[in-house]
Structure formats: C-alpha cells, structure tokens
Enzyme design. Sequence first.
Site, short mmCIF file in Angstrom:
data_model
loop_
_atom_site.label_atom_id
_atom_site.label_comp_id
_atom_site.label_asym_id
_atom_site.label_seq_id
_atom_site.Cartn_x
_atom_site.Cartn_y
_atom_site.Cartn_z
N ARG A 66 60.23 45.61 53.98
CA ARG A 66 59.94 46.60 55.03
C ARG A 66 59.73 46.02 56.42
NH1 ARG A 66 55.17 49.94 53.47
NH2 ARG A 66 55.28 50.53 55.67
N ASN A 74 65.06 16.94 92.82
CA ASN A 74 65.15 15.93 91.75
C ASN A 74 66.47 15.98 91.01
OD1 ASN A 74 64.32 18.46 90.70
ND2 ASN A 74 63.70 17.47 88.80
N TYR A 75 67.27 17.01 91.27
CA TYR A 75 68.48 17.23 90.48
C TYR A 75 69.67 17.28 91.41
CZ TYR A 75 71.50 19.55 87.00
OH TYR A 75 72.51 19.87 86.13
N TYR A 124 57.46 22.55 94.52
CA TYR A 124 58.04 22.18 93.24
C TYR A 124 58.02 20.66 93.13
CZ TYR A 124 61.23 20.94 89.56
OH TYR A 124 61.77 20.36 88.45
N LEU A 163 51.81 32.49 45.09
CA LEU A 163 53.11 33.15 44.86
C LEU A 163 53.69 33.65 46.18
CD1 LEU A 163 52.43 35.21 41.60
CD2 LEU A 163 52.76 32.75 41.91
N GLY A 167 59.00 38.65 38.29
CA GLY A 167 57.64 39.15 38.26
C GLY A 167 56.58 38.07 38.46
N LYS A 177 58.91 37.54 54.77
CA LYS A 177 57.63 38.16 55.12
C LYS A 177 56.52 37.13 55.30
CE LYS A 177 54.93 40.68 52.15
NZ LYS A 177 54.58 41.89 51.41
C1 UD1 Z 1 50.38 42.84 42.79
C2 UD1 Z 1 49.60 43.07 41.50
C3 UD1 Z 1 48.67 44.27 41.67
C4 UD1 Z 1 47.75 43.99 42.84
C5 UD1 Z 1 48.54 43.68 44.10
C6 UD1 Z 1 47.59 43.24 45.18
C7 UD1 Z 1 51.05 42.35 39.69
C8 UD1 Z 1 51.96 42.76 38.62
N1 UD1 Z 1 50.52 43.32 40.42
O1 UD1 Z 1 51.20 43.97 43.02
O2 UD1 Z 1 47.90 44.49 40.51
O3 UD1 Z 1 46.91 45.11 43.06
O4 UD1 Z 1 49.46 42.62 43.86
O5 UD1 Z 1 48.30 42.83 46.30
O6 UD1 Z 1 50.81 41.15 39.83
N2 UD1 Z 1 56.04 37.23 43.68
C9 UD1 Z 1 56.69 36.09 43.25
N3 UD1 Z 1 57.62 36.18 42.27
C10 UD1 Z 1 57.92 37.36 41.66
C11 UD1 Z 1 57.25 38.52 42.09
C12 UD1 Z 1 56.31 38.44 43.10
O7 UD1 Z 1 56.44 35.00 43.78
O8 UD1 Z 1 58.78 37.34 40.76
C13 UD1 Z 1 55.06 37.13 44.75
C14 UD1 Z 1 55.36 37.99 45.95
O9 UD1 Z 1 56.10 37.24 46.90
C15 UD1 Z 1 53.99 38.34 46.47
C16 UD1 Z 1 53.10 38.32 45.24
O10 UD1 Z 1 53.82 37.61 44.26
O11 UD1 Z 1 53.48 37.36 47.39
C17 UD1 Z 1 52.77 39.71 44.73
O12 UD1 Z 1 53.95 40.41 44.43
P1 UD1 Z 1 54.15 41.91 44.87
O13 UD1 Z 1 55.50 42.35 44.44
O14 UD1 Z 1 53.79 42.09 46.29
O15 UD1 Z 1 53.08 42.61 43.92
P2 UD1 Z 1 52.36 43.99 44.16
O16 UD1 Z 1 53.28 45.08 43.77
O17 UD1 Z 1 51.78 44.01 45.48
CA CA Z 2 51.87 42.85 47.50
#
Ligand code: UD1
Ligand code: CA
Length: 463
Positions: free
Chosen positions: A16, A384-385, A364, A9, A78, A23
Amino acid sequence: MPAVHAIVLAAGKGTRMKSDTAKVLHEAAGRTLLNWVLEGVESASPQRTAVVVGHQADFVSASLPQNCEAVLQKPQNGTGHAVQVALAHLGELDPDDTVIVAYGDMPLVAGEVYRELAERVDDTVATIVTVDPGPAGFGRIIRDPDGSVIGIVEERDCDAAQKAITERNAGIYSFAAGPLQEAVARLTTNNDQGELYLTDVIAGLSAQDGEIATVAVGRTDVTGVNSHADLAVVQGLLRRRINRDLMEAGVWMLDPDRTYVDATVSVSAGARLYPGTHLQGTTTIGEGAVVGPDALIADSEIGDDATVDYSVLRQVRIGPGSTVGPYASLRPGTVLEAGAKAGTFVEMKNSTVGEGAKVPHLSYMGDAVIGDKANVGAGSITCNYDGYEKHRTVIGKGAFIGSDTMLVAPVSIGEGAVTAAGSVITDDVAPGALGVERSTQREVEGYAERRAARQRAKDAEGT
Ligand code: UD1
Ligand code: CA
C-alpha cells in the site's frame, strides 16, 4: 545464563505504500523502519540477529547494521515459515536459549519491551507482546476460563465470539529455543491464507503444558506502517520521543513540534534549537550552540557556542563560537575555525575560514583557504571554475579583501595584503601589498547642472 538470539521478519512486500522502495526501507527520523526495530531488539543484547529478507532482498540486506545476518526466505510462505528459515540458519541452539521474534514493520516498540522479553522467558515457554484494546486486523489472544493463554487466532480465521476479543497480538514474542524449534516444525497451512502462521505455535506450546506469559504495550506503541499517512504518524511519534529525550538531557527548544532531529544526531546539553531546525545524519551540536530559526544541517559538526540562523549546511565543520547566516549556504568541505563568520547571503564550498576570519556579506568562496583574522568584503567572490577545472584561492592571515573583489583562481593574496574594492585580481598579491585593478577615477566638473539644463530644454520643446 542462556543466550538470547533474535529473529526479525522483513520479507514481506508492503504493497500500500505505492512506492518502489520496500516498506521496511522507508525512513522515519533518520532511520529505516527496519532499523528502528533492530535498534529496539538490540536492547535485549542478542548474541546473533537474523533478519529474514525476501522482497527487495538485496536492498534490505545492504541496509542492515553490521551485526545482523540476512537470511533469504523464498517463497514467502508465512510468518511461521519465515521463522523456520531463520532457525535453520541459526543452526543448533541450546534448548534453554531465548529466541526473540519481531516483525520488521513495528518501529515504535521501545527497547525496554525487548529487554523484558529477554528476561521473562526463564519460567515460561513463550511471552507474547499484547495490546488491549488492539487495532483491527491484529490476531486475537485466546485464553481459557482460568485466564491462561491457549492460542492466537488471525482475524480472518475468527468466529464471531473470537472477533470480539480486544486483547490482540502485537507480533513480538520471545520463546524458549527448544520448544520453539519443535513447535514450528509441526506447523500446518490449515488456515484461510494457506500459509504457515507463527501465531499457531502458541496453541502448540500451550497444548504441551507450556506456560505462556504476556507483556502489554500501549496502542500507539504498535502503530504499524502501511501507507504514507501511517508513516507520517510514526515520524511524528518518533520525533516527539527524540525531542522529549533531548529536552530531558538539557537541550532547549522553543517549539518541539517544529524541531526535526534525526535519531542519529547528537545535541549537547545547553544547546538551543529554534523552530524550523532540521538536524540530520551524523550531525553533532555543541554546548551552548544556537541553531535556527529555519536551519537545515546534515552530516555536520557545530562547535560550542556557535550560531546558525536561517541557513543550509551539509558536511561542514563549524568551530566554537563561529557564526553562520542569516541565509548562508555552506556546502561540503567547508570549515569555519573558532570565531569565524559566514554571514548573510554567503555561499561556501570546500573552503577553510581561519580563526576569527570573516566573510560577512554576499560572497561566494569556493576552494579557498582564508587565513586567521582575514576579512572578505561584501560582494567578493572566488572565480574558482574556468569552465573546465576548479582552482584554489589562498588568502593570507589578516588580509583585507576589498568589497566586490573578483579573485580569479588560482591566485594567492599574501599575509596582511589588501585588495582594492572592485578589483579583478588575476595575479598574486605579495604580503602587505595592495592589489588594485581598476581604472583611475576622473572628475567632470559641473556635469549635473549641464545635464539638468539639457533636460529642461527638451521639456520646453515638447510643450
Ligand atoms: C501478523 C500476525 C498477527 C499480528 C500482526 C501484528 C501472523 C500470522 N499474524 O499479522 O497476529 O496481530 O502481525 O502486526 O503472524 N513476513 C515474512 N515472511 C512471510 C510473511 C511475513 O518475513 O512469509 C514478515 C512481513 O514482512 C512483516 C511480518 O512478517 O514484517 C508480519 O507479516 P504481515 O503479513 O504484516 O502479518 P500481519 O497480517 O500483519
Ligand atoms: Ca503487519
């Protein structure tokens, strides 16, 4: 053997970092954060790897290794939603297949962990990577009184008792494909963020009597990157890991804390790296080569027993036993054949220096071909140039270029020819000939004494 598939994912934003770059595209030790994760995942030998992209989808997709498939998640609803999207992309899977899910912002998790995840799933429906005590903000692992995992609760959804749980979710899992498909289809947005949480899959699977295993990793393994300060910490940890492996393999380092080797670089056993050495990109370092102190070498090949001191080299090839520096700048297209030398304060670009040929000081050489065993005297340069175009200089084998020769290209110096020191060479010099271009020296006898006398007279006038 059921097949292994991977879902990574990487659709989120990572706000941040205060950077225009997504990121997961920030680099540490020569790879993007996402590619570090993919490298780890690769250890599980997945048949297919789907990477869920969203924020800066085009850039992230373009950065992926060939064997990965980008899947667009829009909107980003999510982690559970991301997995739904990826599973839809992967299509029909054997229910007994293993699906590994990893989050793209966890670059330090080692390959062994992914390998273990790929194996564990056979007798369990899911395996969760955990960390205990885990960092603040991580989801809490919920166990029933006899110790079975029955769910994961996000920190923001925890009650006081759950908040105190130190065993936490690293965000890396493996699942049996069939049960995972069913469980993600049942997810709801009934939580504080109104998103589909992948973590809720665990409670669903546990309620169906599925056994859920855990694999514990250390706290530093789950160091995430949310800021540039975090990125620096992660880089330090990766660098230490790379250097430890290199030293294990027989590379000598005076100070591994000040030696910066990208993951993409290869260093042979018996090479010696001094502090301030930065090795980047596709660089390879041969056996017995000595690099540093203070050398930046990018995308270059350094031959066996070559030495590079206090120098900058990009896209060059340095033959066995050749020497570079101190204080040389070798730019793209430079080749030093075996035993050649580019010495102190020497700059070269797109030039070949033949076997045993030497350019020892203050020169050079641009767009030049220097024959075997030729010697280029101090202060000599190729012009050279001409302000519009670049031109070539050819120096024959064994030629001797006198100090401070200006070689006005295009020009060719024959084999074994000599140029006189201080000459501006605009015409070709035949093999074995001397090219000299400077006015004849004359001698003015008694000059120094006459000059001193003039000065004495002037001083006497003044007093
Ligand atoms: C998530 C976990 C949490 C865990 C933590 C560890 C969930 C709900 N929570 O929280 O339990 O302790 O990671 O790092 O999974 N992403 C997508 N699509 C989305 C949302 C997120 O691809 O719609 C990707 C983000 O880019 C990231 C990863 O999923 O790489 C995790 O998402 P993030 O929002 O960082 O989750 P955390 O709040 O860290
Ligand atoms: Ca995270």
